[in-house]
Design an enzyme around this catalytic site. Sequence first.
Site, PDB file in Angstrom:
ATOM      1  N   TYR A  73       1.025  -1.252  -0.043  1.00 39.23           N
ATOM      2  CA  TYR A  73      -0.639   0.200  -0.033  1.00 39.23           C
ATOM      3  C   TYR A  73       1.378   1.274  -0.131  1.00 39.23           C
ATOM      4  O   TYR A  73       0.429   2.204  -0.782  1.00 39.23           O
ATOM      5  CB  TYR A  73      -1.119  -0.230   0.891  1.00 39.23           C
ATOM      6  N   PHE A 125      -9.187  17.045 -25.769  1.00 33.85           N
ATOM      7  CA  PHE A 125      -9.885  15.675 -26.589  1.00 33.85           C
ATOM      8  C   PHE A 125     -10.840  15.784 -25.526  1.00 33.85           C
ATOM      9  O   PHE A 125     -11.696  16.509 -24.625  1.00 33.85           O
ATOM     10  CB  PHE A 125      -8.552  14.545 -25.490  1.00 33.85           C
ATOM     11  N   ASP A 126     -12.538  14.316 -26.216  1.00 38.17           N
ATOM     12  CA  ASP A 126     -13.398  14.832 -24.942  1.00 38.17           C
ATOM     13  C   ASP A 126     -13.155  14.408 -23.686  1.00 38.17           C
ATOM     14  O   ASP A 126     -13.836  15.588 -23.091  1.00 38.17           O
ATOM     15  CB  ASP A 126     -14.365  13.870 -26.006  1.00 38.17           C
ATOM     16  N   ASP A 216      -1.083  17.588 -22.909  1.00 41.11           N
ATOM     17  CA  ASP A 216      -1.308  16.972 -22.781  1.00 41.11           C
ATOM     18  C   ASP A 216      -0.850  15.901 -23.497  1.00 41.11           C
ATOM     19  O   ASP A 216      -0.788  15.239 -24.787  1.00 41.11           O
ATOM     20  CB  ASP A 216      -3.494  16.777 -23.434  1.00 41.11           C
ATOM     21  N   ALA A 218      -0.438  12.338 -24.249  1.00 43.49           N
ATOM     22  CA  ALA A 218      -0.691  11.193 -24.076  1.00 43.49           C
ATOM     23  C   ALA A 218      -0.153  10.297 -25.453  1.00 43.49           C
ATOM     24  O   ALA A 218       0.942   8.800 -25.157  1.00 43.49           O
ATOM     25  CB  ALA A 218      -2.057  11.027 -24.702  1.00 43.49           C
ATOM     26  N   LYS A 259      -1.520   4.832 -24.192  1.00 45.13           N
ATOM     27  CA  LYS A 259      -1.248   5.130 -25.353  1.00 45.13           C
ATOM     28  C   LYS A 259       0.327   4.500 -25.541  1.00 45.13           C
ATOM     29  O   LYS A 259       0.601   4.084 -25.782  1.00 45.13           O
ATOM     30  CB  LYS A 259      -1.224   6.444 -25.865  1.00 45.13           C
ATOM     31  N   HIS A 451     -21.245  10.469 -26.487  1.00 46.21           N
ATOM     32  CA  HIS A 451     -21.059   9.688 -27.245  1.00 46.21           C
ATOM     33  C   HIS A 451     -20.772   8.584 -26.935  1.00 46.21           C
ATOM     34  O   HIS A 451     -21.128   7.142 -27.543  1.00 46.21           O
ATOM     35  CB  HIS A 451     -19.501  10.571 -27.893  1.00 46.21           C
TER      36      HIS A 451
END
Length: 463
Positions: A73, A125-126, A216, A218, A259, A451
Site C-alpha cells: 500500500y 480531447f473529449d 496533454d 498521451a 497510449k 457519445h
Amino acid sequence: MPMKYIMEPFRIKMVEPIKKTTREYRLECLKKAGYNMFSLHSEDVYIDMQTDSGTGANSQFQYAAMMTADESYGGARGYYQVLNAVQDIFGYTYAQPVHQGRACEKVLFPCLLGPGKYAISNHFFDTTNGHVVMTGARAINLPCEESKHADVPAPFKGNIDLEKLEATIQEKGAENIGMILMTITNNSVGGQPVSMANLRATGAIAKKYGIPFVIDAARYAENAYFIKTREEGYADKTVREIVKEEFSYADAFSMSAKKDAIASMGGIIGVKENEDLIKQVRLKTIPNEGFLTYGGLSGRDIAAMAVGLYEGIDDDFLAYRVGQTQYLGEKLHEMGIPLQYPVGGNAIYLDSAAIMKHIPWYEFPAQALSVALYLEGGIRGGDIGSLSLDRDPDTHEQQRADIEFCRLCLARRVYTQAHLDYVADVIKYCADHAADYPGYKITEETPVLRHFTVKLEPLGEVK
Ligand code: F0G
C-alpha cells in the site's frame, strides 16, 4: 534501403484468435447496440480499431516486471521506478501516478480552473473537455487553420493558432485564463503532430502572461518522432533528446499512459518544479485515486507502465509504429479515399463528409461510415466528429465539428501488414457504395460525454 512497410521490430510468441462473423449477424449486433460502437461486444469485432488506448501488446519485459511487482500500500517500489523515469525522461521533479488520463484531468484541472475561468488548447480531447467543463470553466479550442483542410498537406497540422491564442488571452484577460493545454499529438484534429517551434512559442506566450502551460502527453513520443523526421534541425537528435526539449517549455503534464507508455492501465501527472501545485495534486489524489504511491493502480499496472515508458520512446519502435500508420494512410490516399493527410501517428481519420456526401453533418456522416465499416468488414472505428462533440454547455445547441472524422486507430504491436491491407479494402468498398448507407439520429443522450452511451436510429433502411 527504403521500405514500403517498416517491419515489426519483434516476433510474436503469444496469439489471440479473432473471429470473422457474417454480415447478417453483424447487422443484428448493430441493432442490439443501438448503433453505438462502444456497445458492441468485442468478441463480435474482427479488427478492433476503436482506440489505441490500453490496447497495445505488452512485451515480455512488461510481463516479467508484472510478475515481480510490489503490491504494498505504502512506498511500493513501482512508484519510485515511475518517479525516476519521469525525472530521467522529462526532466520533471514530481510525478503522481493515477489510474488513467481522465484521472489526471480530474485531479489536476480543479487545481488550475474553476467557474469564470477559461482553458485554451490546440484542441481538447473529449474527456479533457469534459473535465474542464466540470470545474465550471469553459474550454476554447484554437487549432491552426491547416488542420481544417484534410486534403491540403502540412507537416504540423496539430499546431495551435498562435495569433488567435494571444488575441484570446487579451480578449478574456490573462487573469481569467487558468491554463494553456497543448495536446501532443493532437488527437481531435487527426493525431496530428505539433512542431517544436509551436511548442516553444506557446511556452513563451504562457510565460509572458503568467499562465500555467500544461502538456496533454498521451502521444508525446509519436509527436517527438514527427519532429525528428519533419522539422529542420532535429534529424540527428534522438527521440529522448527531443522529448526533453518538448517538455522544457511546459510547467506540468497530464498523461494517459495507455497510449505511448504502452500500459493497459495508468496515468501520470508530471510537475516540473512548482511545489505548491504538486501539493494540491497530492491532496486531491488521496481521496479520489488512493494513496500517493499507488494512485488507483495495482503494483502490476505501475510496473508495466514504468517499463512501457522506455519501450515507447525507442527510436526503432517509433519508426515501425508511425511507419505502420503512414503505410495505411498512403495506401488509402493512393486509392483516392478522402482523409486527414498526411496521416498522424495513432490512427487514420477518414473525411466522412467527403465520403458520405449525401449525409448532412447533423445526421453524423462519421457515425454512418463507422457503422458501414463494421457491417461490411467487422471493423470497429468510431466518430470523432459532431457526434463526439457534446452540446454547447450554455446554449445546449448541437456543436459542429470542423471535419467529420471516422477514426480507425492502430493498437500498438497488435496488427500486421495483412490486417491493414484488409482494412484498406473494406474502406474502399464502403466508399464505393457510400450512397447505400443512411444517416443517424440520436434517440438517447447524456449531457456530458454523450457519445460513450448514446443510442441512435438509422434515418433510412440499412440494407
Ligand atoms: N488526452 C488525450 C489526448 C486522449 O486521447 C485521451 C484518451 C485522454 C486524454 C484520456 O485518457 O482514456 O486514459 O482516460 N483517448 C482515448 C482515445 C480514449 O481513444 O483516443 P484516458
